[in-house]
Write a protein that holds these residues in place. Structure first.
Motif, mmCIF file in Angstrom:
data_model
loop_
_atom_site.group_PDB
_atom_site.id
_atom_site.type_symbol
_atom_site.label_atom_id
_atom_site.label_comp_id
_atom_site.label_asym_id
_atom_site.label_seq_id
_atom_site.Cartn_x
_atom_site.Cartn_y
_atom_site.Cartn_z
ATOM 1 N N GLY A 152 0.783 -1.222 0.000
ATOM 2 C CA GLY A 152 0.000 0.000 0.000
ATOM 3 C C GLY A 152 0.816 1.274 0.000
ATOM 4 N N TYR A 153 2.082 1.193 -0.447
ATOM 5 C CA TYR A 153 2.987 2.352 -0.412
ATOM 6 C C TYR A 153 2.978 3.002 0.975
ATOM 7 C CZ TYR A 153 3.460 2.174 -5.522
ATOM 8 O OH TYR A 153 3.737 1.788 -6.826
ATOM 9 N N ARG A 203 1.173 4.927 7.926
ATOM 10 C CA ARG A 203 -0.090 4.991 7.200
ATOM 11 C C ARG A 203 0.045 4.478 5.764
ATOM 12 N NH1 ARG A 203 -3.892 5.273 11.046
ATOM 13 N NH2 ARG A 203 -3.129 6.620 12.713
ATOM 14 N N TYR A 204 -1.052 3.952 5.249
ATOM 15 C CA TYR A 204 -1.106 3.525 3.858
ATOM 16 C C TYR A 204 -1.583 4.687 2.987
ATOM 17 C CZ TYR A 204 -0.780 -1.163 5.844
ATOM 18 O OH TYR A 204 -0.371 -2.271 6.534
ATOM 19 N N PHE A 205 -1.194 4.664 1.729
ATOM 20 C CA PHE A 205 -1.572 5.749 0.823
ATOM 21 C C PHE A 205 -3.024 5.560 0.371
ATOM 22 C CE2 PHE A 205 -1.313 8.548 -2.883
ATOM 23 C CZ PHE A 205 -0.506 9.567 -2.385
ATOM 24 N N THR A 206 -3.776 6.667 0.350
ATOM 25 C CA THR A 206 -5.182 6.640 -0.053
ATOM 26 C C THR A 206 -5.414 7.601 -1.210
ATOM 27 O OG1 THR A 206 -6.096 5.984 2.097
ATOM 28 C CG2 THR A 206 -7.529 7.257 0.659
ATOM 29 N N THR A 207 -6.140 7.122 -2.219
ATOM 30 C CA THR A 207 -6.564 7.965 -3.343
ATOM 31 C C THR A 207 -8.081 7.859 -3.473
ATOM 32 O OG1 THR A 207 -6.296 6.163 -4.937
ATOM 33 C CG2 THR A 207 -4.378 7.592 -4.566
ATOM 34 N N LEU A 208 -8.651 8.587 -4.411
ATOM 35 C CA LEU A 208 -10.109 8.583 -4.554
ATOM 36 C C LEU A 208 -10.666 7.216 -4.934
ATOM 37 C CD1 LEU A 208 -10.890 8.717 -7.883
ATOM 38 C CD2 LEU A 208 -9.978 11.011 -7.585
ATOM 39 N N ASP A 209 -9.814 6.330 -5.527
ATOM 40 C CA ASP A 209 -10.275 4.996 -5.910
ATOM 41 C C ASP A 209 -9.644 3.878 -5.089
ATOM 42 O OD1 ASP A 209 -7.784 5.476 -7.027
ATOM 43 O OD2 ASP A 209 -8.176 4.268 -8.806
ATOM 44 N N GLU A 210 -8.812 4.217 -4.100
ATOM 45 C CA GLU A 210 -8.188 3.221 -3.217
ATOM 46 C C GLU A 210 -8.220 3.774 -1.794
ATOM 47 O OE1 GLU A 210 -7.008 0.219 -3.703
ATOM 48 O OE2 GLU A 210 -7.062 0.077 -5.893
ATOM 49 N N ASP A 211 -9.135 3.270 -0.978
ATOM 50 C CA ASP A 211 -9.356 3.794 0.369
ATOM 51 C C ASP A 211 -8.617 2.959 1.404
ATOM 52 O OD1 ASP A 211 -10.262 5.012 2.631
ATOM 53 O OD2 ASP A 211 -12.346 4.368 2.435
ATOM 54 N N HIS A 212 -7.548 3.538 1.994
ATOM 55 C CA HIS A 212 -6.763 2.828 2.997
ATOM 56 C C HIS A 212 -6.617 3.633 4.288
ATOM 57 C CE1 HIS A 212 -4.842 1.000 -0.820
ATOM 58 N NE2 HIS A 212 -5.756 0.169 -0.357
ATOM 59 N N ASP A 213 -7.432 4.667 4.473
ATOM 60 C CA ASP A 213 -7.295 5.490 5.677
ATOM 61 C C ASP A 213 -8.155 4.926 6.814
ATOM 62 O OD1 ASP A 213 -10.027 6.594 5.454
ATOM 63 O OD2 ASP A 213 -9.233 7.660 3.714
ATOM 64 N N SER A 214 -8.063 5.557 8.004
ATOM 65 C CA SER A 214 -8.788 5.081 9.180
ATOM 66 C C SER A 214 -10.174 5.704 9.310
ATOM 67 C CB SER A 214 -7.974 5.391 10.446
ATOM 68 O OG SER A 214 -7.705 6.781 10.554
ATOM 69 N N TYR A 215 -10.516 6.594 8.394
ATOM 70 C CA TYR A 215 -11.820 7.258 8.408
ATOM 71 C C TYR A 215 -12.865 6.304 7.842
ATOM 72 C CZ TYR A 215 -15.316 10.812 7.040
ATOM 73 O OH TYR A 215 -16.453 11.554 6.866
#
Length: 337
Positions: A226-227, A251-263
């Motif tokens: 997840g970079y 933390r993992y990287f999050t983009t609009l099409d790959e959700d890896h955040d804690s939110y």
């Protein structure tokens, strides 16, 4: 076996890359006189000449063999760079600085070791033994001894670059090092796994003044992880800016099409960018730039007019400098000059 050339430079505490003890105010004075003014002054007026491909997504093979850091991958109308306030080096304002030796520089520190002293756009070869095309980056050769490779640059310009992009775009990189750009997660991974790197954040405040923070060790893991970002060893900087960077840790990287955040939702969609999010309220340097960029760190929200994130080999912070310059056993041709 690879034949590897090493350049070892022994410098005292006053050497060009040596990190000498400074007060916070002295470091900030140096930051203000270098990175902020240099970025605006060296911005060329030349527009993008390539037409963005809106139908073809970049692939891993494309990144390795034909890295497209400078292609605007989503925005149909490319950004218009700022008009320079002065032109200290007209001959380099629309083309990268030349490579002055036969080595294949991996980063801006390599350029500095062979004599480069002027901030601007340079070619680097971050993919070990891939024989791929060079990548263009902005090199900060002045701040805190120089040798910094800028991987994210934000500034106000006539048409702001769109940072609300997909996973593949952040993997490959986009924009122009002469104005706003993101270097790319695959390049960051390749670079930070070949050497130990320090990271530095510089911001120009809309209220006047500036701030910065540096950490000794920064690493970006591979795509299959997840970079994710690793951050250790605070070195210097303001309390609020220090907190900006620490939110990235683990933390993992999050983009609009790959959700890896804690939110519970997607921070990239909510904030209009992509990052190593802790939550949607904290540091997001890729959010919408509307006259200023709003950054919230350590409970303090500040309006920012310029921002750079940059990396430099951690060994540059010691008095003994040794930098691996090139791998000559890969069958690669000499670097482009």
């Amino acid at each position: 076996m690879w034949a590897t050339l090493y350049a070892t430079v022994i410098l005292g505490t006053t050497g060009v890359l040596a990190e000498s003890p400074k007060t916070e105010s002295a470091s900030k004075d140096q930051a203000a006189s270098s990175w902020g003014s240099a970025l605006v002054e060296n911005t060329p007026t030349q527009e993008f000449t390539s037409t963005p491909n809106l139908t073809t997504e970049p692939t891993y093979s494309t990144i390795i063999s034909d890295h497209r850091v400078l292609e605007p991958l989503l925005t149909p109308q490319p950004p218009t760079p700022l008009q320079p306030t002065s032109t200290p080096e007209p001959s380099t304002s629309t083309s990268p600085h030349p490579i002055v030796s036969s080595v294949r520089p991996v980063d801006c520190a390599d350029h500095m070791l062979v004599g480069a002293r002027v901030s601007g756009v340079y070619k680097i070869y971050p993919f070990t033994c891939s024989c791929g095309k060079p990548v263009l980056v902005w090199c900060d050769m002045e701040t805190d001894g120089g040798g910094w490779t800028v991987f994210l640059s934000r500034q106000q310009q006539n048409v702001q670059l769109d940072f609300n992009r997909t996973w593949d775009h952040y993997k490959a990189g986009f924009g122009s090092p002469y104005s706003e750009y993101y270097l790319g997660n695959e390049v960051l991974h390749q670079m930070t796994y070949s050497r130990a790197y320090a990271i530095r954040l510089d911001v120009g405040l809309a209220s006047g003044g500036y701030d910065f923070a540096t950490y000794k060790k920064f690493k970006v893991n591979s795509e299959d992880k997840g970079y994710s970002a690793s951050l250790k060893g605070f070195l210097a900087g303001g309390t609020s800016t220090r907190s900006c960077l620490c939110y990235m840790r683990g933390r993992y990287f999050t983009t609009l099409d790959e959700d890896h955040d804690s939110y519970e939702g997607n921070c990239a969609s909510v904030r209009g960018g992509a990052w190593w999010y802790n939550n949607c309220k904290q540091f997001n340097p890729t959010s919408i730039f509307n006259t200023t960029l709003k950054l919230t760190c350590n409970g303090l929200s500040r309006a920012v007019t310029q921002l750079q994130l940059k990396i430099r080999p951690s060994i540059c912070d010691s008095s003994h400098k040794t930098i691996h310059l090139t791998d000559t056993g890969c069958g690669c041709a000499a670097p482009e000059h």
